[in-house]
Design an enzyme around this catalytic site. Structure first.
Site, PDB file in Angstrom:
ATOM      1  CG  HIS A  84      -2.021  -1.170   1.056  1.00 31.20           C
ATOM      2  ND1 HIS A  84      -3.013  -0.903   1.865  1.00 31.20           N
ATOM      3  CD2 HIS A  84      -2.446  -1.966   0.114  1.00 31.20           C
ATOM      4  CE1 HIS A  84      -3.877  -1.867   1.534  1.00 31.20           C
ATOM      5  NE2 HIS A  84      -3.419  -2.519   0.187  1.00 31.20           N
ATOM      6  CD  GLU A  86      -1.980   4.402   3.005  1.00 29.63           C
ATOM      7  OE1 GLU A  86      -3.380   4.467   3.186  1.00 29.63           O
ATOM      8  OE2 GLU A  86      -1.711   3.359   2.204  1.00 29.63           O
ATOM      9  CB  CYS A 112      -6.407  -0.555   5.125  1.00 32.92           C
ATOM     10  SG  CYS A 112      -4.649  -1.117   5.044  1.00 32.92           S
ATOM     11  CB  CYS A 115      -1.943   1.408   6.072  1.00 30.74           C
ATOM     12  SG  CYS A 115      -1.187   0.583   4.557  1.00 30.74           S
TER      13      CYS A 115
END
Length: 168
Positions: A84, A86, A112, A115
């Protein structure tokens, strides 16, 4: 957001500058254009003292083909082939020896749960996100941890839960 006004010799003047939050969110949205999973394009920017420390976008594990090219690895309706945005921003900072404690992370979609935990443990003190993605736990836990959570939605509500809307 900046607005265009009259022209002066053919050059358009801006009547209002973007706020810092708008500025860095626009950069996060631009970073998202590098994403390699066509199911969701997300970008993240780590900032401290109005200085960009690192950026990241959702993409395949280094050295593996992009899911845009070879297909998606699906679990529970989500592609899990990518790292992801992040996480990639945090990884890039670490890889380059950049301290991110006390930073703000701008992300084009709310983090999410996985993250969010990375962001919290990395020492970020503020999360500014565009659209709400999928995990409402971030609202409860950011409050418990003292992490400022700011919704900077583009458009009407950008999918935010009604009780958690924050004006941009």
């Amino acid at each position: 957001m900046s607005q265009k006004s009259s022209t002066d010799g053919g050059v358009e003047k801006m009547t209002q500058r973007s706020s810092w939050d708008q500025y860095f969110m626009q950069i996060a949205r631009q970073v998202a254009t590098r994403a390699t999973c066509d199911r969701k394009h997300v970008g993240a920017v780590l900032v401290r003292d109005r200085t960009i420390l690192s950026t990241g976008y959702n993409g395949s594990i280094r050295g593996l083909p992009h899911c845009d090219d070879v297909g998606h690895l699906m679990e529970n309706g989500h592609c899990v082939a990518t790292v992801h945005a992040e996480a990639n921003a945090i990884i890039q900072a670490a890889k380059n020896g950049v301290r991110i404690e006390g930073a703000t992370i701008y992300t084009s979609a709310s983090p999410c749960w996985s993250c969010f935990k990375l962001i919290a443990n990395s020492g970020c003190v503020r999360i500014v996100f565009g659209e709400f993605y999928r995990d409402p736990r971030i609202f409860e836990y950011s409050a418990k941890l003292g992490i400022e959570l700011v919704a900077l939605a583009e458009g009407a509500d950008a999918g935010l839960p009604a009780i958690n809307k924050v004006a941009g």
